[in-house]
Design an enzyme around this catalytic site. Sequence first.
Site, short mmCIF file in Angstrom:
data_model
loop_
_atom_site.label_atom_id
_atom_site.label_comp_id
_atom_site.label_asym_id
_atom_site.label_seq_id
_atom_site.Cartn_x
_atom_site.Cartn_y
_atom_site.Cartn_z
CG ASP A 170 -17.50 4.30 -5.43
OD1 ASP A 170 -18.47 4.29 -4.97
OD2 ASP A 170 -17.27 4.20 -6.74
CG HIS A 225 -2.14 -1.04 1.18
ND1 HIS A 225 -2.73 -1.25 0.04
CD2 HIS A 225 -2.63 -1.87 1.99
CE1 HIS A 225 -3.76 -2.16 0.17
NE2 HIS A 225 -3.74 -2.61 1.22
#
Length: 295
Positions: A112, A89
Amino acid sequence: MPHRYTSPDEDSARWDRFPARPGDIVISTRSKHGTTWTQMICALLVFQTPALPAPLPELSPWLDWLVVPEDEVFARLETQPHRRFIKTHTPLDGFPLHPDSRYIVVARHPLDAAVSLYHQGQNLDRDKIRALTGAPEPDPNEPPKPRKSLHEWLVRWTEEDADPRENLDSLQGVMLHLNDAWTRREDPNLLLVHYADLAADLEGEMRRIAAWLGIEVDEARWPQLIKAATFAEMKTMADQVAPDPAGIMKSRDAFFRRGTSGSAAELLTPEALAAYEARVAAMAPKDLLAWLHRP
């Protein structure tokens, strides 16, 4: 020198010590942007069968996750004879970039992704994470804060000011990650993938990724590989696919919640949505925002 990104359960400095191998595939995403989906696609392309030889988190470990000891992660990757595909990440400016490695950055509409992040927070065993990472226990004299409703949480997420290098899952952190990748989008060893494209044309995106990786797939194999990469099929294999090698999820099945795109904006009032759009307009160039927010 790469920037060092740290959080209570991540440290990008591991990349500085990691021995890269020519052909490595690094999947660099923000949380809930399609990481597991892209890992599954890479697994299917590398092995060319839905019958993977091990659970997905073992085949594609999260390299800079402190929950699993560094020596264990490095040793697992060192023994892999196949082409490696590794999860992180960390933004691209947080680790050494090698010309003979391939980097895939996955984007998703920030709203989202934020909704998915909210629901994922409810599915984590925080006590177990603290035990595995050695993080301090919360003050027993302070009562736990009541959890905000999804609408309240999402509005605050769009409004709060956060240091993007300290809070990578903030709106600023998401835009930092994507801005950095966008400036490198012409690099020959970088591929940008959009979650909405995976949802709208999975076969086309899988073929595009395969071609970019230089992986040839027999035409007869494509139907079963595409089926195995669908959201519905991965949900049926949650125990083997969910990113939970340390058992920190309350439910692996709940990790695969909906897999849809475009509905989060409906949770905001027109005023809140306009405020969000004004904020991101100040964080990224127009061409990136047009690509990021398209249907």
